[in-house]
Design a protein around this motif. Structure first.
Motif, PDB file in Angstrom:
ATOM      1  N   GLU A  60       0.830  -1.205   0.000  1.00  0.00           N
ATOM      2  CA  GLU A  60       0.000   0.000   0.000  1.00  0.00           C
ATOM      3  C   GLU A  60       0.870   1.262   0.000  1.00  0.00           C
ATOM      4  N   THR A  61       1.902   1.265   0.809  1.00  0.00           N
ATOM      5  CA  THR A  61       2.801   2.419   0.875  1.00  0.00           C
ATOM      6  C   THR A  61       3.536   2.602  -0.445  1.00  0.00           C
ATOM      7  N   LEU A  62       3.997   1.506  -1.036  1.00  0.00           N
ATOM      8  CA  LEU A  62       4.663   1.577  -2.343  1.00  0.00           C
ATOM      9  C   LEU A  62       3.727   2.170  -3.388  1.00  0.00           C
ATOM     10  N   ALA A  63       2.492   1.706  -3.432  1.00  0.00           N
ATOM     11  CA  ALA A  63       1.523   2.226  -4.404  1.00  0.00           C
ATOM     12  C   ALA A  63       1.287   3.719  -4.207  1.00  0.00           C
ATOM     13  N   TYR A  64       1.174   4.151  -2.959  1.00  0.00           N
ATOM     14  CA  TYR A  64       0.962   5.564  -2.681  1.00  0.00           C
ATOM     15  C   TYR A  64       2.167   6.399  -3.117  1.00  0.00           C
ATOM     16  N   LEU A  65       3.366   5.921  -2.809  1.00  0.00           N
ATOM     17  CA  LEU A  65       4.578   6.642  -3.215  1.00  0.00           C
ATOM     18  C   LEU A  65       4.653   6.774  -4.729  1.00  0.00           C
TER      19      LEU A  65
END
Length: 127
Positions: A60-65
């Motif tokens: 999720e964090t990777l996608a947001y970044l």
């Protein structure tokens, strides 16, 4: 907006402390905890992101970044080997996965190489 070569996204734990101490003299970096990512990311302009393992939120964090930092490469660091997570992160767009502390020197070398390449690519920051 602060210009920095490296953005380290991770909880302030042993991995974060080890990496920030290791990279403190070598790289211009900003540290950002995941809980502050949505509110503080707009205040950064990194050339490269180092995403530290945060159980249950890595993808999720990777996608947001990737959504917010268009064309900024993301490298992932973890304390242990996790093939399934490695595969999922690479499929999602992470450019590399390092196990720390065993790959610490390799990570430092890879970050140096990537930052040098990014600095020689003037079209990267045209937006």
């Amino acid at each position: 907006m602060k210009q920095s070569q490296l953005l380290i996204v991770g909880q302030k734990n042993e991995l974060y402390t080890l990496l920030t101490q290791q990279f403190g003299q070598e790289f211009d970096f900003i540290g950002l905890e995941p809980i502050h990512l949505r509110s503080e990311l707009k205040n950064t302009n990194p050339a490269l992101v180092l995403l530290l393992h945060n159980p249950g939120t890595d993808l999720e964090t990777l996608a947001y970044l990737q959504q917010e930092l268009d064309d900024v490469p993301v490298v992932f660091a973890h304390e242990s080997h996790d093939f399934q997570l490695f595969r999922d992160l690479v499929r999602a767009g992470a450019i590399d996965y390092f196990v720390i502390p065993e790959d610490l020197n390799g990570l430092a070398n890879q970050i140096s190489i990537m930052l040098a390449r990014l600095q020689t690519a003037p079209e990267k920051r045209s937006s």
